[in-house]
Design an enzyme around this catalytic site. Structure first.
Site, PDB file in Angstrom:
ATOM      1  N   TYR A  18      48.234  51.734  33.495  1.00  0.00           N
ATOM      2  CA  TYR A  18      48.761  51.350  31.743  1.00  0.00           C
ATOM      3  C   TYR A  18      48.189  51.584  30.652  1.00  0.00           C
ATOM      4  O   TYR A  18      48.827  51.769  30.097  1.00  0.00           O
ATOM      5  CB  TYR A  18      50.095  50.634  32.386  1.00  0.00           C
TER       6      TYR A  18
ATOM      7  N   ARG B 144      42.042  42.022  25.449  1.00  0.00           N
ATOM      8  CA  ARG B 144      41.889  42.091  27.201  1.00  0.00           C
ATOM      9  C   ARG B 144      40.889  42.874  27.707  1.00  0.00           C
ATOM     10  O   ARG B 144      41.580  43.762  27.930  1.00  0.00           O
ATOM     11  CB  ARG B 144      42.720  41.852  28.062  1.00  0.00           C
TER      12      ARG B 144
ATOM     13  N   HIS C 262      43.798  42.511  34.357  1.00  0.00           N
ATOM     14  CA  HIS C 262      44.629  41.572  34.498  1.00  0.00           C
ATOM     15  C   HIS C 262      43.837  40.696  34.953  1.00  0.00           C
ATOM     16  O   HIS C 262      43.494  39.474  34.465  1.00  0.00           O
ATOM     17  CB  HIS C 262      46.496  41.740  34.996  1.00  0.00           C
TER      18      HIS C 262
HETATM   19  C1  LIG Z   1      56.582  31.657  35.158  1.00  0.00           C
HETATM   20  C2  LIG Z   1      55.249  32.890  35.295  1.00  0.00           C
HETATM   21  N1  LIG Z   1      56.041  34.603  35.661  1.00  0.00           N
HETATM   22  C3  LIG Z   1      55.015  35.146  35.639  1.00  0.00           C
HETATM   23  C4  LIG Z   1      53.668  34.792  36.625  1.00  0.00           C
HETATM   24  C5  LIG Z   1      53.339  36.481  36.760  1.00  0.00           C
HETATM   25  N2  LIG Z   1      52.176  36.233  35.318  1.00  0.00           N
HETATM   26  C6  LIG Z   1      50.568  36.234  35.804  1.00  0.00           C
HETATM   27  S1  LIG Z   1      50.019  36.214  34.281  1.00  0.00           S
HETATM   28  C7  LIG Z   1      51.040  37.619  32.883  1.00  0.00           C
HETATM   29  C8  LIG Z   1      50.454  38.256  32.324  1.00  0.00           C
HETATM   30  C9  LIG Z   1      50.305  36.903  31.671  1.00  0.00           C
HETATM   31  O1  LIG Z   1      50.651  37.530  29.238  1.00  0.00           O
HETATM   32  P1  LIG Z   1      49.746  36.487  29.258  1.00  0.00           P
HETATM   33  O2  LIG Z   1      50.826  35.105  28.752  1.00  0.00           O
HETATM   34  O3  LIG Z   1      49.655  37.418  27.653  1.00  0.00           O
HETATM   35  O4  LIG Z   1      47.864  35.722  29.155  1.00  0.00           O
HETATM   36  P2  LIG Z   1      47.149  36.908  29.776  1.00  0.00           P
HETATM   37  O5  LIG Z   1      47.091  37.673  31.289  1.00  0.00           O
HETATM   38  O6  LIG Z   1      47.509  38.459  29.161  1.00  0.00           O
HETATM   39  O7  LIG Z   1      46.015  36.136  29.505  1.00  0.00           O
HETATM   40  C10 LIG Z   1      52.102  37.235  34.820  1.00  0.00           C
HETATM   41  C11 LIG Z   1      53.310  38.300  34.424  1.00  0.00           C
HETATM   42  C12 LIG Z   1      53.320  33.431  35.912  1.00  0.00           C
HETATM   43  N3  LIG Z   1      52.059  33.032  36.866  1.00  0.00           N
HETATM   44  N4  LIG Z   1      54.717  32.658  35.840  1.00  0.00           N
END
Ligand SMILES: Cc1ncc(C[n+]2csc(CCOP(=O)(O)OP(=O)(O)O)c2C)c(N)n1
Ligand SMILES: [Mg+2]
Lengths: 357, 336
Positions: free
Chosen positions: A270, A257, A261
């Protein structure tokens, strides 16, 4: 034999297109020049849309945006392997897949400016809306794949998630259900190394997501997610297996990425600049361009033409998005149920009276 | 701080709600080494709302844990940690993401003390930002306190200002029972308030009279207290003296304060942003009817969120209860 080996496993990593643009000919998929150009064009469009969205966000013309920069190959490779009858089950960063499948860019942006009319497109009934609850959508992908299997339809579902999602229970349930019911599902996990501020190394103590497939009895493979050919080959093969009823698979696209985020995040809190730069050198777009240039398929003039064309296209798409009539406040009451119950009717009328006054 | 520095500790600090939350976490962690923090992005990032900023540096990775992304995992392991002697303070990133943990919260956390005949109990806190109005994507604006209020065994606190945020959170952490601590993210940084620098607690089950009044009672909690205060100001200009009651904790509920104010003014408007149907307003309204029927001069009014999926940002402003809506409901009660 009191101690016997009951299971042994290995996990493969596939890479075809190197960062310097060279390819492993023996692994190269059969893609003609037109396909290669389409992949490049798709990736360049994604990049430009991403950049435009970030600009709009800074100007207050876009809602929260989750940049996909760096993940263009992972998304283009999948999109290119799909057929129109296949189902797409996105998480929230798959705008690139949608763009390449032909969903109008202004429509995609409509959702992200905070207008629910952009959630799904009438011409794409097999593309599900964005799924924000991390990992939850993987089960929908498993279920759709089960439906394809139950009705013996020669189509498959591709379900997307990130590395962080692999920690949610839903991820594990989805893989297990898919395997148990031989779902015609391909799980694509874009391991972009980060789940907001949490690095992959804190998500799990193993070194790949692909190897988790072993525990559920489906094939798992890791591909260089910045290598569009590797992604395409792996997904194409997995889709062919799935469509033929030979079961689901898990593909981990190992990528990065490059951006924050979302626009609400500041990744410099971080992670180091050096880490980001080291991935810049593995850029998915640059390496395909190097390959195409070496093949005599691409030159500077074409690059500039493409850039101008894509920029023009995006300007027009933004114009379309912004010229749409505003969403009616009363629309929040529509489609809650097939019909409008009395309480919603009352509330809708009170809101309409308020808006009118 | 250097050992030689002669410092006078300030008596009060000007803090936002987010900072007050952090202050309570920090002081409770200093007071009691059993207090630990678990959650997504709570460590290095300091939480997406920065409510745990700096705590990893101060207390280390064994007390401030960036967990894998799994809400059921976070809450379920906290049950084990609490049973084995820790006092976990969990951060759920947004109320809309607590659902994977509902199995743990409803099936276990709420029931442990009762089903073990008091031999086991769970001193743990589950913090979560709640509520709308911040132009966030889907699932980032929910206000689902009713789920927890209809689950016997859980306490529910919802601060509306920095002073209460710090004192209620400290009380929650010291509580021997599980507390759902809902933080009004709309006003996380909206204003600062003088907050005692020393640790202190705000007792659960004590509502706060945010404004005294005689003609009408506005009952609110969390982010809606400001909306009620704004409405009270508008009403004041019309010569209507509205009392504003800030509940602070919904369970335990300060029943005497609610009934007392209803009896005094005879007219009540309840404000919350959660959907109207089966929202906490319905419970309050029933309670008032049971205890103050003959003193009521008008039916109890509810100004609440609509019974719809929380809308995306473009039209969310039309969802959120506004001072104008509260004033309209107040007039309906006054003119009844
Ligand atoms: C159940 C849930 N918990 C927390 C969140 C908050 N949140 C949104 S994206 C994210 C991180 C997701 O990481 P990843 O699965 O690696 O996907 P990326 O963002 O890297 O594409 C979090 C903690 C959420 N959307 N849904
Ligand atoms: Mg990720």
């Amino acid at each position: 034999m009191p101690r016997t080996t009951i299971y042994e496993a290995q996990t493969i990593r596939l890479q075809i297109l190197m960062p310097d643009g060279s390819v492993d000919r023996s692994l190269m998929p059969t893609v003609d020049d037109g396909q290669i150009l389409a992949l490049y064009r798709g990736m360049a469009t994604m990049r430009a849309v991403d950049e435009k969205a970030l600009k709009l966000q800074r100007q207050g013309r876009m809602g929260t945006w989750a940049p996909l920069r760096g993940q263009e190959a992972a998304q283009a490779g999948v999109a290119h392997a799909l057929e129109p009858e296949d189902w797409i089950v996105p998480a929230f960063r798959e705008m690139g897949v949608l763009i390449m499948r032909g969903v109008p860019i202004h429509h995609i942006m409509t959702y992200w400016v905070g207008d629910s009319r952009g959630a799904v497109h009438p011409d794409f009934p097999r593309i599900l809306p964005t799924a924000v609850p991390v990992g939850s959508q993987l089960l929908h992908g498993a279920g759709i794949g089960m439906a394809m299997e139950l009705r013996d339809e020669p189509h498959a579902a591709v379900a997307f998630a990130g590395d962080g999602a692999s920690s949610e229970g839903d991820f594990h349930e989805a893989l297990n259900f898919a395997a148990v019911f031989k779902a015609r599902t391909v799980f694509v996990i874009q391991n972009n190394q980060w789940a907001i501020s949490v690095p992959f190394s804190k998500q799990t103590v193993v070194s790949s997501i692909a190897q988790k497939a072993h525990a559920y009895g489906l094939p798992g493979i890791q591909v260089d997610g910045n290598d569009v050919f590797a992604v395409y080959v792996a997904v194409k093969e997995a889709l062919e297996q799935a469509r033929a009823g030979r079961g689901p698979s898990l593909i981990e696209a190992f990528t990065y990425r490059m951006g924050d985020h979302t626009t609400a995040d500041d990744a410099s809190r971080y992670r180091t600049k050096e880490e980001v730069e080291s991935w810049e050198a593995k850029s998915p777009i640059a390496r395909l361009r190097l390959f195409m240039t070496a093949q005599g398929l691409w030159d500077q003039a074409q690059e500039e033409n493409l850039r101008t064309e894509v920029e023009g296209l995006i300007e027009e798409e933004v114009r379309l998005m912004e010229s749409r009539a505003p969403l009616e406040p009363g629309s929040m009451f529509q489609h809650m149920y097939a019909d409008l119950p009395w309480n919603l009717k009352e509330q809708m009328e009170s809101l309409q009276a308020e808006v009118a006054s | 701080m250097s050992a030689h520095a002669t410092t006078t500790t300030p008596q009060v600090e000007k803090l936002t709600i987010a900072q007050a939350v952090k202050a309570a976490l920090r002081q409770e962690m200093q007071r009691d080494e059993r207090v630990i923090i678990l959650g997504e992005d709570v460590g290095k990032d300091g939480g997406v709302f920065r409510a745990t900023e700096g705590l990893l540096d101060e207390f280390g990775e064994r007390r401030v844990m960036d967990t894998p992304l799994a809400e059921s995992g976070i809450v379920g392991t906290s049950v084990g940690l609490a049973l084995a002697g820790f006092r976990p303070v969990v951060e759920i990133q947004f109320t809309g993401f607590v659902y994977p943990a509902l199995n743990q919260l409803l099936a276990h956390v709420a029931r442990f003390r009762h089903r073990t005949f008091g031999r086991m109990h769970l001193p743990m806190v589950v913090r979560m930002p709640y509520g709308g109005g911040i132009h966030a994507p889907e699932h980032h604006s929910e206000s689902y306190e009713s789920i927890f209020l209809n689950t016997p065994g859980l306490k529910v606190a919802v601060p509306s200002n920095p002073y209460d945020a710090k004192g209620l959170l400290a009380a929650a952490i010291r509580d021997e029972d599980p507390v759902i601590f809902m933080e009004p993210k709309l006003i996380y940084r909206a204003f600062r308030q003088d907050v005692p620098a020393e640790p202190y607690t705000v007792e659960f089950g004590t509502a706060r009279v945010a404004k005294e009044g005689a003609n009408l009672t506005l009952i609110a909690y969390g982010a809606m207290v400001r909306v009620a205060m704004d409405a009270a100001e508008v009403l004041q200009k019309d010569g209507v003296s509205a009392e504003v009651l800030d509940l602070r904790t919904l369970n335990p509920l300060d029943k005497d304060a609610v009934i007392g104010s209803a009896r005094k003014t005879g007219r009540v408007v309840i404000v919350h942003e959660a959907p109207r149907t089966a929202g906490f307003g319905a419970e309050l309204s029933a309670l008032i009817m049971e205890h103050a029927l003959l003193e009521l001069l008008a039916p109890v009014q509810r100004v609440a969120g609509f019974d719809v999926t929380f809308p995306l940002p473009k039209i969310e402003g039309h969802y959120m209860p506004s001072a104008a809506r509260v004033v309209r409901a107040a007039r309906a009660a006054l003119e009844f």
